[in-house]
Design a protein around this motif. Structure first.
Motif, PDB file in Angstrom:
ATOM      1  N   ALA A 187       8.650  64.491 -11.691  1.00  0.00           N
ATOM      2  CA  ALA A 187       7.472  63.931 -12.379  1.00  0.00           C
ATOM      3  C   ALA A 187       7.263  64.610 -13.720  1.00  0.00           C
ATOM      4  O   ALA A 187       7.667  65.755 -13.923  1.00  0.00           O
ATOM      5  CB  ALA A 187       6.224  64.119 -11.528  1.00  0.00           C
ATOM      6  N   ASP A 216      10.657  59.881 -11.989  1.00  0.00           N
ATOM      7  CA  ASP A 216      10.179  58.941 -10.987  1.00  0.00           C
ATOM      8  C   ASP A 216       8.707  58.644 -11.202  1.00  0.00           C
ATOM      9  O   ASP A 216       8.223  57.578 -10.838  1.00  0.00           O
ATOM     10  CB  ASP A 216      10.385  59.547  -9.593  1.00  0.00           C
ATOM     11  N   VAL A 217       8.007  59.601 -11.783  1.00  0.00           N
ATOM     12  CA  VAL A 217       6.557  59.493 -11.956  1.00  0.00           C
ATOM     13  C   VAL A 217       6.178  60.059 -13.324  1.00  0.00           C
ATOM     14  O   VAL A 217       6.719  61.077 -13.738  1.00  0.00           O
ATOM     15  CB  VAL A 217       5.850  60.318 -10.842  1.00  0.00           C
ATOM     16  N   VAL A 272       2.744  61.205 -15.343  1.00  0.00           N
ATOM     17  CA  VAL A 272       1.294  61.377 -15.444  1.00  0.00           C
ATOM     18  C   VAL A 272       1.040  62.097 -16.762  1.00  0.00           C
ATOM     19  O   VAL A 272       1.630  63.150 -17.031  1.00  0.00           O
ATOM     20  CB  VAL A 272       0.715  62.195 -14.267  1.00  0.00           C
ATOM     21  N   ASN A 292      -3.803  59.216 -18.165  1.00  0.00           N
ATOM     22  CA  ASN A 292      -4.128  59.025 -16.750  1.00  0.00           C
ATOM     23  C   ASN A 292      -5.126  60.025 -16.192  1.00  0.00           C
ATOM     24  O   ASN A 292      -5.486  59.945 -15.024  1.00  0.00           O
ATOM     25  CB  ASN A 292      -2.867  59.136 -15.877  1.00  0.00           C
ATOM     26  N   ALA A 330       0.221  63.813  -9.932  1.00  0.00           N
ATOM     27  CA  ALA A 330       1.695  63.729  -9.915  1.00  0.00           C
ATOM     28  C   ALA A 330       2.231  63.952  -8.500  1.00  0.00           C
ATOM     29  O   ALA A 330       3.103  63.207  -8.022  1.00  0.00           O
ATOM     30  CB  ALA A 330       2.286  64.752 -10.881  1.00  0.00           C
ATOM     31  N   GLN A 366       1.633  60.913  -6.350  1.00  0.00           N
ATOM     32  CA  GLN A 366       2.540  59.807  -6.673  1.00  0.00           C
ATOM     33  C   GLN A 366       3.975  60.110  -6.243  1.00  0.00           C
ATOM     34  O   GLN A 366       4.746  59.197  -5.945  1.00  0.00           O
ATOM     35  CB  GLN A 366       2.464  59.492  -8.164  1.00  0.00           C
ATOM     36  N   LEU A 367       4.343  61.401  -6.242  1.00  0.00           N
ATOM     37  CA  LEU A 367       5.686  61.776  -5.780  1.00  0.00           C
ATOM     38  C   LEU A 367       5.782  61.702  -4.261  1.00  0.00           C
ATOM     39  O   LEU A 367       6.875  61.649  -3.701  1.00  0.00           O
ATOM     40  CB  LEU A 367       6.029  63.208  -6.216  1.00  0.00           C
TER      41      LEU A 367
END
Ligand code: BG6
Ligand code: MG
Length: 217
Positions: free
Chosen positions: A110, A132-133, A135, A139, A153, A156-157
């Motif tokens: 992330a 993959d993410v 932030v 946000n 983060a 979301q991971l």
């Protein structure tokens, strides 16, 4: 794999601190005062709005809301001009080595940045596909040292905060990672970043076997 890695952007992946500095110095000079490299240390990891508040305090300038808003815009327009021609040559040493290794081990990655310009910068230096993410400053509502950016983060991971590893070059960022209950790794001056769990001057000092010790399979 239960582990996630979170990277700050400015000063960790790319050396954009110098461009932020030039843009703030230009504004300071226009407003009639100097802005030094030492003062710029306070700006690392800190949101654009907070940076302007600190800058105006340094210059002892009282701004109307209208002036404040227009100086925020002006600084960013100048910053965007400085980074316009950024390319892969501005990636900091051995960052791709670490990203490649994590990717090849299928470890989720992330970005956890205060910047609202994060995505276009990752695109310019061709690293966006590793993440993959993302932030970033768009946000979050609470700036570092608040842990919000890193906690979002981790969520979301899909990784528990205690199993996240954070690379940071800013004191506020190390504090945020620690407050999130994550493993903090300082990149830069170990004396300044003395709250970090581990310290390295840059990624050339980080071995792949050290990364392995952080990964829970
Ligand atoms: C951080 C930088 O990553 O982003 C700070 O270290 C900067 O210096 C902050 O102020 C906000 O960046 P931006 O690009 O949204 O102005
Ligand atoms: Mg940084």
């Amino acid at each position: 794999i239960k582990t996630g890695f979170i990277f700050d952007l400015d000063g960790v992946i790319v050396d954009t601190a110098k461009y932020h500095y030039l843009a703030w110095r230009k504004l300071a000079n226009e407003l009639g005062f100097e802005f030094t490299h030492e003062q710029n240390e306070l700006f690392k990891g800190v949101s654009r709005k907070r940076c302007l508040e600190i800058l105006l305090a340094i210059g002892k300038i009282k701004a109307t809301q209208e002036q404040f808003d227009s100086w925020m815009i002006e600084k960013n327009v100048d910053y965007l001009a400085y980074i316009e021609n950024m390319d892969v040559s501005e990636i900091l040493p051995d960052v791709p080595k670490v990203l490649d290794y994590l990717k090849h081990k299928n470890i989720p990655i992330a970005l956890g940045s205060a910047s609202k310009n994060a995505k276009p910068i990752l695109e310019k230096v061709n690293l966006l596909s590793y993440f993959d993410v993302l932030v970033d400053g768009n946000n979050v509502t609470k700036a570092k040292p608040d842990p919000e950016v890193f906690l979002i983060a981790a969520k979301q991971l899909g990784v528990k905060p205690c199993n996240c590893i954070v690379f940071e070059d800013a004191v506020a960022g190390i504090e945020a990672a620690n407050a999130a209950g994550m493993i903090s790794i300082g990149i830069g001056d170990a004396e300044i970043l003395n709250q970090a769990k581990y310290n390295f001057k840059d990624f050339t000092e980080i071995s792949l076997s050290f990364l392995d010790t952080l990964i829970i399979e």
